[in-house]
Design an enzyme around this catalytic site. Structure first.
Site: not given
Lengths: 559, 90
Positions: B14, B16-18, B20
């Protein structure tokens, strides 16, 4: 001290209050009285306290929630954001305003990116509100998290709040606004949470106050005495015992069967309903299939959903209501005209009749699902006002392969002429919520007229009696599928007025089953007569209670 | 002061969001070094700022350049690159 409200269900709970604070107003953009350095200290202190608090809650929650809360804590102490706040403070703004503006600029940036980032924008809003609340020394908005089970006191709950409720922590719900059909009330019935809504005086309750929430009597007891606490604890235990009672069919003391059915909004609720002893489904709402849709779902999609429902109730009766759109649940493809007075507009069967393709497709899908399963499918039309509409729907349903077609009685005209309406169709099911709204001319969603919304009103009961009498004369079933059937004593009154089945939220089944078993059909007639003879709703309820108490005393002394 | 820099592709499905992004910013902040991250040819932003990182909109497979300025720059860079090369969304 007793605070009056409207009880939802029959439960009782006790515990400490935790209040839900409302959203904060936008901080005013005015020059600060302090220098930028002092404002900077204030901002940093609040950001750091909020970050610590979020980390603490994260550690407590664990799992996926911990990641979200820790990410929020990092947002609160984010160096880019802190720089932005410092820049804004240098222009003479207050800490509150600088925090508000800095968060808002990042929020807009993320929201503009859409998708996943858009969701993070809401996280950022939440952090900003917490920081500003800390700066202002007021409680943070949103659901409280005192770290122990609590009685939630709120103005009213929005759907987003109800989705976030931790049911292991919430002992009971108390609202100051909102009537018996508010979101809070619906959630409370659905999840069997003890609730008192519309208790205006509950606004005076403070965090940590001990209260008893008595839904059966519609009161919140503030600062309860030891005796009141002991009685409440005893009733909590008594209800636990009743919930564990065997799941027998609904039956009066003289053996008269009164099948107890479940109200369901989707097939997902089937297992819980069966577990609570539902003998079938008395009202299956089909709106969920259509909500949020730009056009009606296909026959094939509908058939799959209905088949799933009918399979869960193999060999049992399932009453499906065709699409009930309009008024408080408008659908784009059915109700496109702007109506001044939608509760009195093109809704229910009226809307379907002007879009007959949708009705034909739904009936076709239902008939196909019925043919593929062995549940006993009945189908009914909402908001039928007269015999002509009853005949129209019944003929169309038969033509499309539905064996048992009937009508809902929610409009007073249909109840007054129930003999002619029932002669034109197979059965009637009384929707007490709408019947009360139309009889009393009181919007069921409006808290300010909630005192008119009681189904105990003798005018409403008299209409129920008219339908019951017509059913008895013509040998046609008359069900009740409004929330009135979930009130254990009112359920007995409704049976006394001629109801042959009762349908309710599954969570109410145990209380109603126990109540029916205490009275004979003659008792039910006597209790109903007393209620019918009263002046108003409260008097009818009191009269029914008094007659019922006398009757059970006789039963008790006879055994 | 020693500087170390490397360009890698994001492994998390997904991007480099949330989670990570949180792990990466946390590690960058904890390293004590000055760390920047740049998406493609874009301007470098402070890697310790989770808001700066997620507002880059870095997706799975995007190329990013991590630059570390400080003591033990090479060790810190190795650790950070390792995070970017792990799929945290599995």
């Amino acid at each position: 001290m007793q605070l009056q409200g409207i009880g939802i269900g029959q439960g009782i709970a006790l515990g400490p209050v935790a209040r839900m604070a409302g959203p904060l107003p936008e901080p005013v953009d005015r020059p600060s009285h302090l220098d930028a350095e002092r404002e900077g200290e204030r901002a940093r202190a609040s950001l750091s306290v909020v970050a610590e608090e979020l980390n603490r809650r994260g550690a407590q929650a664990g799992g996926a929630a911990q990641d979200i809360l820790e990410a929020q804590a990092m947002m609160a102490e984010d160096p880019t954001l802190t720089d932005d706040i410092t820049t804004r403070l240098a222009t003479g703004k207050t800490a509150e305003r600088a925090v508000f503006e800095a968060f808002a600029s990042f929020r807009d940036l993320l929201a503009g990116m859409g998708g996943y980032m858009g969701e993070r924008a809401a996280d950022l809003d939440d952090v900003a509100q917490r920081v500003i609340a800390h700066l202002l020394k007021v409680p943070a908005p949103g659901l409280p998290d005192p770290g122990h089970p609590y009685v939630l006191v709120a103005r009213d709950l929005a759907p987003a709040d109800t989705a976030m409720l931790d049911l292991d922590q919430v002992l009971a719900l108390v609202t100051t606004d909102g009537g018996p059909t508010s979101h809070t009330a619906i959630l409370a019935r659905d999840k069997a949470i003890v609730a008192v809504v519309g208790a205006a005086d509950a606004a005076s309750l403070g965090d940590g106050d001990a209260v008893i929430v008595d839904a059966e009597n519609g009161v919140v007891v503030a600062a309860p005495s030891e005796a009141e606490l002991a009685e409440a604890r005893a009733r909590v235990e008594e209800r636990k015992t009743r919930a564990a009672a065997p799941l027998t069919p609904g039956q009066l003391a003289d053996g008269t069967l009164v099948p107890l059915l479940a109200n369901l909004g989707s097939a997902d609720g089937a297992p819980a309903a069966l577990e609570a002893g539902a003998e079938g489904v008395g009202l299956f709402r089909t709106e969920f299939l259509f909500l949020d849709a730009q056009s009606a779902p296909t026959v094939r999609d509908q058939q799959a959903q209905y088949t799933r429902l009918l399979q869960a109730f193999s060999g049992k009766k399932v009453v499906v209501r065709v699409l009930d759109a309009g008024a408080d649940k408008p659908l784009a493809f059915l109700n496109d005209a702007d109506e001044e007075n939608p509760a009195l507009g093109l809704r229910g069967i009226r809307a379907l009749r002007s879009n007959e393709t949708i009705l034909r497709e739904q009936l076709t899908a239902l008939a196909a699902a019925d043919a593929a399963t062995d549940a006993d499918l009945w189908v009914m039309a909402p908001m039928v006002a007269n015999a002509e509409e009853a005949r129209y729907f019944t003929d169309l349903a038969h033509e499309l392969g539905i064996r048992m077609a009937g009508v809902m009685v929610e409009v007073p005209s249909a109840a007054l002429l129930a003999d002619r309406v029932l002669a034109a169709t197979g059965f009637a099911s009384i929707g007490t919520n709408d019947l009360t709204q139309y009889t009393m001319a009181a919007d069921r969603l409006l808290g300010s007229v909630s005192r008119f919304q009681s189904p105990w009103h003798p005018a409403v009961l008299s209409l129920v009696g008219s339908v019951g009498a017509a059913g008895r004369d013509l040998g046609k079933p008359v069900g009740i599928c409004g929330e009135a059937a979930a009130d254990p004593l009112l359920a007995v009154v409704l049976v006394g007025l001629g109801a042959t089945t009762l349908s309710m939220s599954p969570s109410a089944l145990a209380d109603v089953r126990a109540s029916l078993a205490r009275f004979t059909l003659d008792d039910a007639h006597a209790i109903a007569e007393a209620a019918l003879a009263a002046d108003g709703a409260a008097e009818a309820q009191a009269a029914a209670k008094s007659v019922a108490a006398g009757l059970t005393a006789v039963v008790a002394s006879a055994t | 002061m020693p500087t170390a820099e490397r360009t890698v592709r994001i492994a998390s499905s997904h991007g480099l969001h949330a989670r990570p992004a949180k792990l990466f910013s946390q590690a960058a902040g904890a390293s004590g070094a000055a760390v920047t991250v740049a998406k493609g040819d874009g301007a470098p932003v402070n890697a310790a700022s989770i808001l700066a990182v997620i507002s880059q909109g870095i997706d799975h497979g995007d190329e990013v350049t991590v630059a570390v300025d400080g003591d033990n720059a090479d060790t810190v860079l190795d650790q950070l690159v390792e995070l970017l090369l792990t799929d945290h969304d599995e």
